[in-house]
Design a protein around this motif. Structure first.
Motif, mmCIF file in Angstrom:
data_model
loop_
_atom_site.group_PDB
_atom_site.id
_atom_site.type_symbol
_atom_site.label_atom_id
_atom_site.label_comp_id
_atom_site.label_asym_id
_atom_site.label_seq_id
_atom_site.Cartn_x
_atom_site.Cartn_y
_atom_site.Cartn_z
ATOM 1 N N MET A 1 0.828 -1.162 0.000
ATOM 2 C CA MET A 1 0.000 0.000 0.000
ATOM 3 C C MET A 1 0.885 1.242 0.000
ATOM 4 O O MET A 1 1.785 1.346 0.807
ATOM 5 N N ALA A 2 0.627 2.090 -0.871
ATOM 6 C CA ALA A 2 1.450 3.279 -1.024
ATOM 7 C C ALA A 2 0.790 4.444 -0.265
ATOM 8 O O ALA A 2 -0.408 4.666 -0.357
ATOM 9 N N TYR A 3 1.618 5.116 0.494
ATOM 10 C CA TYR A 3 1.136 6.285 1.235
ATOM 11 C C TYR A 3 1.453 7.526 0.431
ATOM 12 O O TYR A 3 2.560 7.680 -0.084
ATOM 13 N N ARG A 4 0.456 8.390 0.412
ATOM 14 C CA ARG A 4 0.702 9.657 -0.279
ATOM 15 C C ARG A 4 1.199 10.662 0.734
ATOM 16 O O ARG A 4 0.681 10.783 1.836
ATOM 17 N N ARG A 5 2.189 11.334 0.378
ATOM 18 C CA ARG A 5 2.711 12.395 1.257
ATOM 19 C C ARG A 5 1.863 13.641 1.079
ATOM 20 O O ARG A 5 1.498 13.999 -0.026
ATOM 21 N N ARG A 6 1.582 14.257 2.229
ATOM 22 C CA ARG A 6 0.832 15.513 2.167
ATOM 23 C C ARG A 6 1.753 16.629 1.729
ATOM 24 O O ARG A 6 2.925 16.670 2.107
ATOM 25 N N LYS A 7 1.186 17.528 1.034
ATOM 26 C CA LYS A 7 1.949 18.689 0.605
ATOM 27 C C LYS A 7 2.082 19.632 1.808
ATOM 28 O O LYS A 7 1.107 19.898 2.515
ATOM 29 N N LEU A 8 3.271 20.133 2.112
ATOM 30 C CA LEU A 8 3.495 21.044 3.226
ATOM 31 C C LEU A 8 2.833 22.382 2.948
ATOM 32 O O LEU A 8 2.899 22.913 1.843
ATOM 33 N N MET A 9 2.213 22.901 4.015
ATOM 34 C CA MET A 9 1.551 24.185 3.885
ATOM 35 C C MET A 9 2.532 25.276 4.324
ATOM 36 O O MET A 9 3.112 25.194 5.411
ATOM 37 N N GLY A 10 2.746 26.255 3.527
ATOM 38 C CA GLY A 10 3.709 27.305 3.817
ATOM 39 C C GLY A 10 3.080 28.569 4.381
ATOM 40 O O GLY A 10 3.684 29.632 4.333
ATOM 41 N N GLU A 11 1.870 28.484 4.959
ATOM 42 C CA GLU A 11 1.199 29.645 5.511
ATOM 43 C C GLU A 11 1.172 29.551 7.029
ATOM 44 O O GLU A 11 1.177 28.477 7.603
ATOM 45 N N ILE A 12 1.103 30.702 7.661
ATOM 46 C CA ILE A 12 1.002 30.759 9.110
ATOM 47 C C ILE A 12 -0.398 31.248 9.463
ATOM 48 O O ILE A 12 -0.854 32.264 8.945
ATOM 49 N N ASN A 13 -1.047 30.533 10.370
ATOM 50 C CA ASN A 13 -2.375 30.915 10.808
ATOM 51 C C ASN A 13 -2.231 31.894 11.982
ATOM 52 O O ASN A 13 -1.810 31.512 13.069
ATOM 53 N N ILE A 14 -2.571 33.162 11.761
ATOM 54 C CA ILE A 14 -2.392 34.166 12.818
ATOM 55 C C ILE A 14 -3.680 34.474 13.582
ATOM 56 O O ILE A 14 -3.683 35.304 14.477
ATOM 57 N N ILE A 15 -4.753 33.793 13.280
ATOM 58 C CA ILE A 15 -6.023 34.060 13.963
ATOM 59 C C ILE A 15 -5.913 33.811 15.470
ATOM 60 O O ILE A 15 -6.364 34.644 16.260
ATOM 61 N N PRO A 16 -5.304 32.713 15.954
ATOM 62 C CA PRO A 16 -5.166 32.553 17.413
ATOM 63 C C PRO A 16 -4.311 33.653 18.048
ATOM 64 O O PRO A 16 -4.594 34.096 19.159
ATOM 65 N N LEU A 17 -3.304 34.125 17.340
ATOM 66 C CA LEU A 17 -2.467 35.210 17.846
ATOM 67 C C LEU A 17 -3.283 36.495 17.994
ATOM 68 O O LEU A 17 -3.186 37.198 19.000
#
Length: 134
Positions: free
Chosen positions: A1-17
C-alpha cells in the motif's frame, strides 16, 4: 500500500495570535483606570519641580469631606492617622509622603494633617501642586 505524502503548507495561521492580543488589550484597558492612585482633588497651582523618588510614595489627601490615606477615608484623623502611619513605617521605614490638599480646604486642615504625619514618624513630606501655565 502506497502512502501519499501531504503537501506542506507554507502559511502561518495568525487568527489565534490575534485573539490572544485582543484579549490582552481588553484586560489592560480594564485594569488601567484601577491603577491610578489617590483621591480626586482640585490642587492649587504653583511653580515647582517634580519630585524624584525611587520608592512608591504614600499619598495623603485633605478634602472638605475628610482626610484620605491612599484611597481610604480616615474617619477620625486626630485619633487614627498617627497609628496607621506608624504601622506603615514599621513595614517601610523612611516612607516618603505626598500631601495633597484641596484648593478650597482650610490651610489649618492641611497643617494639622502635616503635624499628625510628623507625629506618626514621617520625616519627608512633599506638598503636591498643579503646575502653573507659563
Amino acid at each position: 500500500m502506497a502512502y501519499r505524502r501531504r503537501k506542506l503548507m507554507g502559511e502561518i495561521n495568525i487568527i489565534p495570535l490575534v485573539d490572544v492580543v485582543l484579549v490582552l488589550l481588553v484586560v489592560f484597558m480594564m485594569t488601567a483606570p484601577m491603577l491610578t492612585r489617590g483621591v480626586d482633588v482640585d490642587l492649587p497651582e504653583a511653580s515647582s519641580q517634580p519630585v524624584a523618588t525611587q520608592d512608591e510614595p504614600l499619598e495623603v489627601t485633605v478634602r472638605e469631606d475628610g482626610v484620605y490615606l491612599q484611597k481610604t477615608r480616615i474617619a477620625d484623623p486626630q485619633e487614627k492617622l498617627v497609628p496607621k502611619v506608624r504601622a506603615l513605617l514599621e513595614e517601610q521605614p523612611g516612607q516618603h509622603v505626598l500631601l495633597r490638599g484641596q484648593r478650597t480646604v482650610d490651610y489649618e486642615a492641611v497643617v494639622v494633617t502635616l503635624n499628625l504625619l510628623r507625629e506618626g514618624g514621617i520625616r519627608q513630606v512633599d506638598l503636591v501642586t498643579k503646575p502653573t501655565d507659563t
